[in-house]
Design a protein around this motif. Structure first.
Motif, PDB file in Angstrom:
ATOM      1  N   TYR A  76       4.406  68.580  25.262  1.00  0.00           N
ATOM      2  CA  TYR A  76       4.646  70.291  26.361  1.00  0.00           C
ATOM      3  C   TYR A  76       5.130  71.020  27.487  1.00  0.00           C
ATOM      4  CZ  TYR A  76      -0.162  68.627  23.393  1.00  0.00           C
ATOM      5  OH  TYR A  76      -0.527  68.296  22.751  1.00  0.00           O
ATOM      6  N   MET A  77       5.821  70.450  27.546  1.00  0.00           N
ATOM      7  CA  MET A  77       6.704  70.583  28.477  1.00  0.00           C
ATOM      8  C   MET A  77       6.857  72.325  28.640  1.00  0.00           C
ATOM      9  SD  MET A  77      10.048  69.104  30.374  1.00  0.00           S
ATOM     10  CE  MET A  77      11.123  69.670  28.950  1.00  0.00           C
ATOM     11  N   ASP A  78       7.746  72.781  27.786  1.00  0.00           N
ATOM     12  CA  ASP A  78       7.798  74.260  27.463  1.00  0.00           C
ATOM     13  C   ASP A  78       6.905  74.861  27.700  1.00  0.00           C
ATOM     14  OD1 ASP A  78      10.793  73.705  27.470  1.00  0.00           O
ATOM     15  OD2 ASP A  78      11.175  73.851  25.213  1.00  0.00           O
ATOM     16  N   ARG A  79       6.138  74.556  26.672  1.00  0.00           N
ATOM     17  CA  ARG A  79       4.274  75.173  27.080  1.00  0.00           C
ATOM     18  C   ARG A  79       3.977  75.532  28.109  1.00  0.00           C
ATOM     19  NH1 ARG A  79       1.125  73.279  21.952  1.00  0.00           N
ATOM     20  NH2 ARG A  79       2.744  73.896  20.922  1.00  0.00           N
ATOM     21  N   ILE A  80       4.186  74.321  28.502  1.00  0.00           N
ATOM     22  CA  ILE A  80       2.913  74.360  30.151  1.00  0.00           C
ATOM     23  C   ILE A  80       4.175  75.426  31.503  1.00  0.00           C
ATOM     24  CG2 ILE A  80       2.530  72.837  31.708  1.00  0.00           C
ATOM     25  CD1 ILE A  80       0.342  73.227  29.385  1.00  0.00           C
TER      26      ILE A  80
END
Lengths: 205, 273
Positions: A34-38
């Motif tokens: 989820y890092m990129d999305r967040i």
């Protein structure tokens, strides 16, 4: 967006269970996923690369601290976005941030409306792998920045709603779960945001 | 912002597929004939399309590592028994040690008190020893200072008496007055002593003399009251009353009228209730 994430909820549930059992790698898996999305959402909310970096870091630290308290009433990604929205909202509402933004705007004006060099370099590095012509790239980049500036000018709630709906593709119910607003409020905030954006971007769209 | 029968909000909802079916059909029909609404729809569509195709930025390199480092630091600080936390352990151990010492010092009572030495003696010896102990206790009681009585101020009454009245005779049935200073017990017994009476009398006499009065007679035979008969200049009565109020509470309003003579005869009663 919703279906994509729904298919991943089982996988998330497994990771959460493993984390509760003491598997630190389970948290790392969620982080990687989820890092990129967040980070992207934080960037759209805050409109600043460094702020988005700090905010997304805060989000994951909060997630780490409270993952054991996550009851599973909603899906993990809804809960994750809720934390993200609250973190960014707090940041947007803080006096320091508003002052910083004001100062930032003055600096940007001094640079003839262009972002600072470091941000630009990082921005170029993060563009898709295709090789567009320099002119297309420049036009694309300018358009992106114009849209982002228009988003930055919105009031916090309108900004959050329009980013979640038009950038992230959440439906009204998901937005309601994430923001805690009712559907009627979401409809009206979204409409107002779109009217404002349309007015600001009429020439460039 | 009205577009005929429809608002721009309806067009925004139509894009999201959130307009009611009936209203959506009406709007779609209307769009064929209204260029203004068509333009609004187009502009909203362009906007949402542009927003939806905004560049998805990747998280900066090292963000995951930064988060993991911060989590590890947090874990280290939270865990007091971490081997990396060299300051935390001695500090916490010291705190625990101090707490234990305080706890022990507050609650410690020797479980086994030292035994008393008991002498083995015959009945005769025991009797002798008991007598000696009793004698010793009695001596101690005798020699020890008597308990200090609680000092309470006496009440004072100043009454006029006839100058011709025989001060040696019984007055108000209290008892005969006699000259000279004598001591008597004042009630309540527990609160008084001879020494206290003497002190009180001498104080009263001193104040009477100071106010220009002259003591004629003193009666201390009553258990409850000391009577002092005095002669005093009429003009000095108020001074006397003020002085006497230092040693007791004056309990009457001194109903004295000026007679033929400037010198009046008064009876001062000192008593405890």
């Amino acid at each position: 967006m919703g279906t994509e994430l729904n298919s991943a909820t089982d996988e998330d549930a497994k990771s959460i269970k493993a984390f509760r059992a003491g598997d630190i790698n389970a948290f790392n898996r969620l982080l990687e996923k989820y890092m990129d999305r967040i980070f992207n959402v934080c960037y759209r909310f805050l409109g600043d690369y460094e702020d988005a970096k700090d905010a997304s870091q805060d989000v994951f630290l909060k997630v780490y601290d409270s993952l054991n308290k996550f009851r599973g009433d909603s899906s993990f990604y809804t809960w994750l976005y809720k934390i993200t929205v609250n973190t960014c909202k707090n940041k947007l509402n803080s006096i320091e941030y508003r002052l910083f933004r004001k100062m930032g705007i003055i600096i940007k004006k001094d640079c003839q409306g262009k972002p600072n060099k470091n941000s630009l370099d990082e921005y170029i590095q993060n563009l898709p792998n295709g090789k567009p012509s320099p002119l297309t790239l420049l036009e694309y980049k300018e358009k992106e920045l114009t849209i982002q500036r228009a988003i930055n000018s919105l009031p916090p709630i309108q900004k959050i709603v329009v980013v979640l709906r038009d950038v992230e593709g959440f439906n009204y119910e998901e937005i309601a779960k994430i923001t805690g607003l009712n559907t009627g409020t979401i409809k009206s905030r979204l409409f107002r945001a779109r009217v404002r954006l349309r007015k600001k971007l009429e020439a460039s769209l | 912002m009205f577009y005929h029968k429809f608002r721009a909000k309806d067009i925004s909802l139509l894009i999201d597929g959130r307009l009611e079916d009936k209203r959506a059909l009406l709007l779609e029909e209307h769009l064929h004939s209204c260029s203004r609404c068509q333009h609004t729809l187009e502009s909203f569509k362009k906007l949402t399309n542009a927003m939806g195709h905004l560049q998805r930025l990747n998280a900066p390199v090292g963000l995951a590592q930064n988060i993991q480092t911060k989590i590890n630091t947090k874990k280290t600080l939270k865990n007091p028994f971490s081997r990396f936390n060299l300051i935390y352990i001695p500090m916490s151990a010291l705190g625990v040690a101090i707490a234990v010492i305080i706890l022990i010092s507050n609650t410690y009572e020797p479980l086994h008190k030292p035994y008393k030495e008991v002498a083995i003696m015959s009945t005769e010896e025991h009797t002798i020893q008991s007598k000696a102990k009793a004698k010793n206790d009695y001596k101690q009681t005798e020699t020890s200072a008597p308990p200090m009585p609680a000092i309470t101020k006496p009440f004072i009454r100043i009454l006029p008496i006839s100058p011709n009245q025989d001060t040696d005779k019984t007055v108000n049935g209290v008892g005969s007055l006699s000259k000279g200073l004598r001591t008597a017990k004042l009630a309540p017994e527990t609160n008084t002593s001879d020494n206290l009476d003497k002190t009180l009398l001498s104080s009263a006499n001193r104040l009477i003399t100071k106010a220009g009065g002259q003591t004629i007679a003193v009666n201390t035979e009553s258990d409850t009251t000391i009577y002092i008969d005095i002669k005093i200049q009429y003009s000095n009565i108020q001074t006397l009353a003020a002085s006497l109020s230092n040693i007791g509470s004056i309990n009457n309003s001194i109903p004295i009228t000026k007679g033929n003579s400037e010198v009046v005869t008064l009876r001062i009663e000192l008593y405890y209730k």
